[in-house]
Design an enzyme around this catalytic site. Structure first.
Site, PDB file in Angstrom:
ATOM      1  N   SER B  55       0.865  -1.185   0.000  1.00 36.04           N
ATOM      2  CA  SER B  55       0.000   0.000   0.000  1.00 36.04           C
ATOM      3  C   SER B  55       0.892   1.223   0.000  1.00 36.04           C
ATOM      4  O   SER B  55       1.837   1.295   0.796  1.00 36.04           O
ATOM      5  CB  SER B  55      -0.907   0.041   1.240  1.00 36.04           C
ATOM      6  OG  SER B  55      -2.024  -0.803   1.081  1.00 36.04           O
ATOM      7  N   GLU B  62      -2.177  18.984  -4.069  1.00 44.59           N
ATOM      8  CA  GLU B  62      -3.477  19.009  -4.755  1.00 44.59           C
ATOM      9  C   GLU B  62      -4.413  17.882  -4.313  1.00 44.59           C
ATOM     10  O   GLU B  62      -5.481  17.724  -4.872  1.00 44.59           O
ATOM     11  CB  GLU B  62      -3.245  18.922  -6.262  1.00 44.59           C
ATOM     12  CG  GLU B  62      -2.395  20.062  -6.839  1.00 44.59           C
ATOM     13  CD  GLU B  62      -0.883  19.848  -6.706  1.00 44.59           C
ATOM     14  OE1 GLU B  62      -0.481  18.785  -6.184  1.00 44.59           O
ATOM     15  OE2 GLU B  62      -0.118  20.752  -7.102  1.00 44.59           O
ATOM     16  N   SER B  63      -4.051  17.060  -3.362  1.00 44.11           N
ATOM     17  CA  SER B  63      -4.850  15.997  -2.728  1.00 44.11           C
ATOM     18  C   SER B  63      -4.014  14.732  -2.541  1.00 44.11           C
ATOM     19  O   SER B  63      -3.089  14.745  -1.766  1.00 44.11           O
ATOM     20  CB  SER B  63      -6.196  15.758  -3.388  1.00 44.11           C
ATOM     21  OG  SER B  63      -7.069  16.864  -3.115  1.00 44.11           O
ATOM     22  N   HIS B  68      -2.691   0.366  -4.197  1.00 41.94           N
ATOM     23  CA  HIS B  68      -2.741  -0.876  -3.414  1.00 41.94           C
ATOM     24  C   HIS B  68      -2.519  -2.003  -4.409  1.00 41.94           C
ATOM     25  O   HIS B  68      -3.116  -1.987  -5.493  1.00 41.94           O
ATOM     26  CB  HIS B  68      -4.096  -1.034  -2.726  1.00 41.94           C
ATOM     27  CG  HIS B  68      -4.428   0.101  -1.805  1.00 41.94           C
ATOM     28  ND1 HIS B  68      -3.859   0.258  -0.555  1.00 41.94           N
ATOM     29  CD2 HIS B  68      -5.256   1.168  -1.957  1.00 41.94           C
ATOM     30  CE1 HIS B  68      -4.333   1.365   0.016  1.00 41.94           C
ATOM     31  NE2 HIS B  68      -5.178   1.947  -0.808  1.00 41.94           N
ATOM     32  N   CYS B  83      -7.421  18.379  -6.698  1.00 38.12           N
ATOM     33  CA  CYS B  83      -8.191  19.610  -6.792  1.00 38.12           C
ATOM     34  C   CYS B  83      -7.398  20.644  -7.585  1.00 38.12           C
ATOM     35  O   CYS B  83      -7.723  21.833  -7.563  1.00 38.12           O
ATOM     36  CB  CYS B  83      -8.570  20.130  -5.408  1.00 38.12           C
ATOM     37  SG  CYS B  83      -7.175  20.346  -4.319  1.00 38.12           S
TER      38      CYS B  83
END
Lengths: 131, 131
Positions: B55, B62-63, B68, B83
Site C-alpha cells: 500500500s 493538490e490531494s 494498493h 483539486c
C-alpha cells in the site's frame, strides 16, 4: 477478475468550517472513524494547508481512509477504500456527525468491475448510500 | 456546490507480480507518476504486507495519489484525487507501463456531483478513460 475492494466515496457539504479547518479535530475524527469501523490502523498522516484546508490519510491493513477539507466551501471529501470486511457505514456516520454536515452524497463502488468500453454507458458497479 | 476535485479511479490487471510486490519499485513508480503529472509532493508513505501486497500513499498539495497491490491477482488499484490542474493521464500511463499491466479500467469522477436520491439511477458525473 478478483474483487479488489469496496470503495466508498463520500462528499460532505454544509460542514462546520471551524471543525474541518482544525488539524487536531480532523485527525481525531478520522482516527475515531477507523476505530469504530474495526479496521486496523497502520499509519496516519495529516497536513494543514495555508491559508486553509486539511488533508489526512490513514493507511489501514485493509487499504486506506482519506479526508480532504475545504473550509472556504464548508466541504469535505472522504474516501474509504477497503479490501476487508469492516463497518464503513458506522465510520461515515461518525464523520458526518462530528463535522456537522447537513448534506452529503455517498456512493459505493466495487473496484475491479468498471469494464465497459462504452464511454457513455460504463457498467460501473456502484450503489447510492443514504447515511 | 463547488467542485471539490477530479478523482481518477484506475484498476490495473494482468500486471507484473514481481514489480507490484516490490516496495522499492512501487514507491519509485508512484513517485515518478507524481513528478510527471506536475503535482507537488508533500509526503509519501509505503507499506509492505506479509506475505504480499503493497500500500502506498503520496499526499500532494493538490490531494493524493494512492496504490494498493495484490500480487496474487496480478492487480493494482490506483487513485488520483486532485483539486488542481495537472496531468493525471500522463501519471496513469506511466504507472500502466511500469507495472506492465495488460488490462485496465479507468473512470474519472467529478467529486461533489453525486446528488440523486434514486439509488438505481444516481447522477454520478463520470466518464470512462481509455489509457
Amino acid at each position: 477478475m478478483a474483487l479488489l475492494g469496496i470503495h466508498l466515496i463520500a462528499d460532505f457539504f454544509e460542514c462546520d468550517s471551524s471543525v474541518i479547518n482544525n488539524i487536531e479535530s480532523v485527525e481525531k475524527i478520522l482516527t475515531e472513524s477507523v476505530i469504530i469501523s474495526g479496521a486496523t490502523l497502520i499509519k496516519p498522516f495529516f497536513h494543514r494547508f495555508s491559508p486553509q484546508g486539511i488533508s489526512g490519510i490513514i493507511v489501514v491493513a485493509e487499504s486506506h481512509f482519506s479526508i480532504h477539507t475545504w473550509p472556504e466551501h464548508s466541504a469535505a471529501a472522504v474516501d474509504i477504500f477497503s479490501c476487508g470486511d469492516f463497518n464503513h457505514i458506522a465510520a461515515l456516520k461518525l464523520i458526518k456527525e462530528k463535522i456537522k454536515s447537513a448534506n452529503n452524497s455517498v456512493v459505493q463502488i466495487a473496484r475491479n468491475s468498471i469494464q465497459s468500453n462504452d464511454a457513455n454507458n460504463p457498467d460501473l458497479q456502484y450503489k447510492k448510500i443514504i447515511l
